[in-house]
Design a protein around this motif. Structure first.
Motif, PDB file in Angstrom:
ATOM      1  N   THR A   8       0.800  -1.050   0.167  1.00 22.73           N
ATOM      2  CA  THR A   8       0.020   0.127   0.361  1.00 22.73           C
ATOM      3  C   THR A   8       0.865   1.192   0.116  1.00 22.73           C
ATOM      4  OG1 THR A   8      -0.096   0.250   2.399  1.00 22.73           O
ATOM      5  CG2 THR A   8      -1.728  -1.303   1.977  1.00 22.73           C
ATOM      6  N   ASP A   9       0.425   2.472   0.109  1.00 26.53           N
ATOM      7  CA  ASP A   9       0.888   3.591  -0.029  1.00 26.53           C
ATOM      8  C   ASP A   9       1.764   3.692   1.098  1.00 26.53           C
ATOM      9  OD1 ASP A   9       0.689   4.242  -3.300  1.00 26.53           O
ATOM     10  OD2 ASP A   9      -1.472   5.236  -2.194  1.00 26.53           O
ATOM     11  N   ALA A  10       1.402   3.502   2.504  1.00 22.44           N
ATOM     12  CA  ALA A  10       2.106   3.727   3.768  1.00 22.44           C
ATOM     13  C   ALA A  10       3.222   2.939   3.769  1.00 22.44           C
ATOM     14  CB  ALA A  10       0.852   3.465   4.753  1.00 22.44           C
ATOM     15  N   VAL A  23       4.403   1.423   1.427  1.00 21.80           N
ATOM     16  CA  VAL A  23       5.783   2.100   0.219  1.00 21.80           C
ATOM     17  C   VAL A  23       6.786   3.327   1.376  1.00 21.80           C
ATOM     18  CG1 VAL A  23       6.178   3.129  -1.335  1.00 21.80           C
ATOM     19  CG2 VAL A  23       4.850   1.419  -0.943  1.00 21.80           C
ATOM     20  N   ALA A  24       5.530   4.410   1.615  1.00 19.55           N
ATOM     21  CA  ALA A  24       6.281   5.203   2.387  1.00 19.55           C
ATOM     22  C   ALA A  24       6.496   4.564   3.848  1.00 19.55           C
ATOM     23  CB  ALA A  24       5.068   6.260   3.231  1.00 19.55           C
ATOM     24  N   GLN A  25       6.328   3.873   4.467  1.00 19.50           N
ATOM     25  CA  GLN A  25       7.237   3.125   5.452  1.00 19.50           C
ATOM     26  C   GLN A  25       8.279   2.400   5.316  1.00 19.50           C
ATOM     27  OE1 GLN A  25       4.929   0.951   8.487  1.00 19.50           O
ATOM     28  NE2 GLN A  25       6.944   0.963  10.149  1.00 19.50           N
ATOM     29  N   ALA A  34      11.147   5.132   4.403  1.00 16.94           N
ATOM     30  CA  ALA A  34      11.892   6.009   5.098  1.00 16.94           C
ATOM     31  C   ALA A  34      12.800   5.049   6.004  1.00 16.94           C
ATOM     32  CB  ALA A  34      11.377   6.334   6.334  1.00 16.94           C
ATOM     33  N   SER A  35      13.003   4.001   5.789  1.00 21.19           N
ATOM     34  CA  SER A  35      14.216   3.537   6.517  1.00 21.19           C
ATOM     35  C   SER A  35      15.420   2.916   5.188  1.00 21.19           C
ATOM     36  CB  SER A  35      13.057   2.143   7.060  1.00 21.19           C
ATOM     37  OG  SER A  35      12.986   1.060   6.620  1.00 21.19           O
ATOM     38  N   ARG A  64      15.082   2.886  -2.511  1.00 17.58           N
ATOM     39  CA  ARG A  64      13.330   3.738  -2.021  1.00 17.58           C
ATOM     40  C   ARG A  64      13.181   2.572  -3.608  1.00 17.58           C
ATOM     41  NH1 ARG A  64      14.942   9.377  -0.167  1.00 17.58           N
ATOM     42  NH2 ARG A  64      15.397   8.267   1.935  1.00 17.58           N
ATOM     43  N   VAL A  99       9.533   3.372  -6.132  1.00 12.43           N
ATOM     44  CA  VAL A  99       7.544   4.152  -6.664  1.00 12.43           C
ATOM     45  C   VAL A  99       6.566   3.564  -6.215  1.00 12.43           C
ATOM     46  CG1 VAL A  99       6.901   5.955  -8.246  1.00 12.43           C
ATOM     47  CG2 VAL A  99       9.286   6.001  -7.061  1.00 12.43           C
ATOM     48  N   CYS A 100       5.548   3.108  -6.255  1.00  7.79           N
ATOM     49  CA  CYS A 100       4.386   2.652  -6.826  1.00  7.79           C
ATOM     50  C   CYS A 100       3.410   3.704  -7.417  1.00  7.79           C
ATOM     51  CB  CYS A 100       3.838   1.740  -5.899  1.00  7.79           C
ATOM     52  SG  CYS A 100       4.172   0.292  -4.724  1.00  7.79           S
ATOM     53  N   ARG A 101       2.995   3.452  -8.840  1.00  9.78           N
ATOM     54  CA  ARG A 101       2.159   4.301  -9.741  1.00  9.78           C
ATOM     55  C   ARG A 101       1.922   3.336 -10.783  1.00  9.78           C
ATOM     56  NH1 ARG A 101       6.977   7.368 -13.229  1.00  9.78           N
ATOM     57  NH2 ARG A 101       7.978   5.459 -14.286  1.00  9.78           N
ATOM     58  N   ARG A 102       0.020   4.027 -11.053  1.00 12.92           N
ATOM     59  CA  ARG A 102      -0.616   3.507 -12.032  1.00 12.92           C
ATOM     60  C   ARG A 102       0.178   3.300 -13.140  1.00 12.92           C
ATOM     61  NH1 ARG A 102      -5.381   2.544 -10.345  1.00 12.92           N
ATOM     62  NH2 ARG A 102      -5.714   1.977 -12.180  1.00 12.92           N
ATOM     63  N   ARG A 152       9.927  11.497   7.434  1.00 15.77           N
ATOM     64  CA  ARG A 152      10.955  10.226   7.501  1.00 15.77           C
ATOM     65  C   ARG A 152      11.030   9.967   8.700  1.00 15.77           C
ATOM     66  NH1 ARG A 152      13.669  12.061   2.844  1.00 15.77           N
ATOM     67  NH2 ARG A 152      15.156  12.650   4.363  1.00 15.77           N
ATOM     68  N   TRP A 166       8.049   8.103  10.145  1.00 16.69           N
ATOM     69  CA  TRP A 166       7.639   6.876  10.314  1.00 16.69           C
ATOM     70  C   TRP A 166       8.880   5.959  10.742  1.00 16.69           C
ATOM     71  CZ3 TRP A 166       3.594   4.898   8.152  1.00 16.69           C
ATOM     72  CH2 TRP A 166       3.019   5.450   7.362  1.00 16.69           C
ATOM     73  N   LEU A 211       5.725  11.203  -9.721  1.00 16.86           N
ATOM     74  CA  LEU A 211       3.330  10.456  -9.684  1.00 16.86           C
ATOM     75  C   LEU A 211       3.500  11.944 -10.012  1.00 16.86           C
ATOM     76  CD1 LEU A 211       3.296   9.559  -6.024  1.00 16.86           C
ATOM     77  CD2 LEU A 211       3.767   8.106  -8.350  1.00 16.86           C
ATOM     78  N   GLU A 254      -1.254  11.953  -8.760  1.00 20.06           N
ATOM     79  CA  GLU A 254      -1.757  10.591  -7.953  1.00 20.06           C
ATOM     80  C   GLU A 254      -1.181  10.636  -7.014  1.00 20.06           C
ATOM     81  OE1 GLU A 254      -0.191   7.063 -10.992  1.00 20.06           O
ATOM     82  OE2 GLU A 254       1.197   8.941 -11.370  1.00 20.06           O
ATOM     83  N   SER A 305      -4.554   7.843   0.648  1.00 18.40           N
ATOM     84  CA  SER A 305      -4.762   6.442   0.725  1.00 18.40           C
ATOM     85  C   SER A 305      -4.116   6.673   1.828  1.00 18.40           C
ATOM     86  CB  SER A 305      -4.518   5.730   0.212  1.00 18.40           C
ATOM     87  OG  SER A 305      -3.629   4.863  -0.272  1.00 18.40           O
ATOM     88  N   ILE A 306      -2.442   6.909   2.058  1.00 15.76           N
ATOM     89  CA  ILE A 306      -2.309   6.695   3.323  1.00 15.76           C
ATOM     90  C   ILE A 306      -2.543   7.057   4.605  1.00 15.76           C
ATOM     91  CG2 ILE A 306       0.607   7.345   4.890  1.00 15.76           C
ATOM     92  CD1 ILE A 306       2.389   8.282   1.515  1.00 15.76           C
TER      93      ILE A 306
END
Lengths: 90, 369
Positions: free
Chosen positions: A34-36, A38-40, A43-44, A50, A52-55, B163, B166, B224, B228, B235-236
């Protein structure tokens, strides 16, 4: 008369197709983050790791799909395409 | 036998000698005392503490140059007194970074940040509570840096604040487990930061900064689209609320199960679960409202209103997002009403729609277990 069975059958077929996309023979379900998530994750890790998820709309279809890629891969592909374009335009 | 004339001469000579001795002695004493007064005692711990306090006071007074001088000296003394990897250095470095950031000294801030993180990697004997306090301080520092009018790359610092949050979530998960309730305030802070990020996204030319910015360089060509990025942000926020729901529900059910073992009410009858459902509907409604989806917001609010006590909780846009995650409707209404003074006070020109109330909430929440 034909239309009466067409709808349930097509719905069933669509269901089978979708479940085939989601589940592999071993029972493993391919789930994109999910986007969350991915973000988490981003960050690490180091910047080059890193994702990137996109359509994206693949060639040959108009149906967009969610794709996740490493940033370094996207950059490499972009660089390759730019070079190809330069070569073609020479 | 000495003649009177010679006797007089001898007496004078003695006097001169005595006077010279006294003078030499006095000069030596004076020189020593002067040297002792001027030369700082590098092994005096109280001097480092005094410099730290003076630096903090100067920082609070807005004298950023004096603050930096005092804090710099305090760090040097602590390095000598306590050792190169001493935890005592952390406090003055943190204060120094605040002073450098407020003074707009971005290169110096980067140097201090590099040293601070280098030091943190070498300090092992810190508690989880101390680590969380550090994370909270760094998050606030990055946020204020992002809002600083002279900052040439504000998205970079906002990105760093996100960051940090997270990373703290990952750290708590690794230390206490992915189901620990200590995650809840940090997850909710993540939602507040996501809101701030979405406001920066509203500005032309800064779209997708969370992917574009990396260190000091902007990368473009693969990020993006603006739409997007907005969808991802929305969504996050929803995912964070989902996680808060799971953690809160698990925690309530575990407590109920324990009470059930003692012959009290069963988990399914627990009124706290009904309150949790209503509160989550309210927060989800808030998030939809902030994303300009009034229909979605209305549906969630209707769900929250099924519990009569939630009907009085304010939900006007100027009070959103709420400062913290609460499930008690009385606390929710009280907290929202208490924030009226700062509800419309803008935080920074660069972030339209972000009020000081949200920043205050981030500065006061999380941090502790």
């Amino acid at each position: 008369m034909k239309k009466r069975w067409f709808l349930p059958v097509s719905a069933l077929l669509a269901g089978i197709l979708l479940s085939a996309c989601a589940a592999k023979p071993g029972g493993y379900v391919r789930k994109l983050p999910t986007d969350a998530e991915v973000a988490q994750y981003n960050a690490s890790v180091e910047p080059e790791e890193r994702i990137v998820c996109r359509r994206e709309t693949p060639v040959g279809t108009n149906v967009p799909r969610r794709m996740c890629r490493y940033i370094r891969d996207i950059e490499e592909t972009s660089r390759f395409h730019r070079e190809q374009l330069k070569r073609a335009l020479r | 036998m000495q003649t009177p004339r010679r006797q007089l001469a001898t007496t004078k000579a003695h006097r001169r000698c005595n006077a010279a001795c006294v003078l030499v002695f006095a000069c030596t004493a004076f020189a020593l005392s002067t040297f002792a007064a001027e030369a700082p005692n590098h092994f005096n711990e109280t001097r480092a503490q005094a410099l730290l306090l003076a630096g903090q006071a100067a920082l609070e007074d807005g004298d950023l140059t004096l603050a930096q001088t005092n804090l710099d000296q305090a760090i040097q003394l602590l390095k000598i007194n306590e050792g190169l990897y001493s935890t005592e250095q952390l406090a003055p470095i943190e204060q120094l970074m605040w002073a450098q950031m407020r003074a707009g000294l971005w290169t110096q801030l980067d140097t201090s940040l590099g040293y601070y993180y280098w030091l943190l990697e070498r300090i092992e004997a810190t508690t989880l509570d101390a680590q969380l306090a550090i994370a909270k301080n760094m998050r606030s520092l990055y946020l204020e840096a992002a809002a600083h009018p002279s900052n040439p790359m504000p998205p970079r610092h906002l990105s760093a604040a996100l960051r940090t949050n997270w990373q703290t979530i990952s750290y708590i998960e690794a230390t206490l487990g992915a189901q620990h309730s200590a995650l809840i305030p940090w997850l909710y802070d993540g939602l507040l930061l996501q809101f701030i990020e979405s406001r920066l996204n509203e500005r032309q030319g800064l779209t997708n900064y969370q992917y574009k910015t990396d260190g000091s360089e902007f990368i473009s060509g693969w990020s993006l689209s603006r739409r997007e990025a907005k969808e991802a942000s929305h969504s996050i926020g929803l995912s964070l609320l989902d996680r808060i729901e799971t953690l809160s529900r698990t925690s309530i059910q575990a407590e109920s199960a324990q009470a059930d073992g003692r012959g009290n009410t069963s988990a399914s009858d627990d009124p706290r679960l009904q309150q949790l459902d209503a509160a989550l509907a309210l927060y989800r409604g808030d998030w939809e409202r902030l994303s300009n989806n009034e229909n979605g917001a209305g549906e969630y609010y209707a769900e929250a209103d099924k519990l009569v006590t939630f009907r009085n909780v304010p939900r006007a846009p100027e009070f959103l997002p709420r400062g913290s995650f609460e499930t008690d409707p009385k606390v929710l209404a009280g907290a929202t009403n208490a924030s009226r003074d700062t509800a419309v006070q803008p935080w920074a020109e660069r972030f339209p729609g972000v009020t000081q109330r949200v920043i205050n909430a981030l500065a006061s929440s999380g941090g502790r277990l």
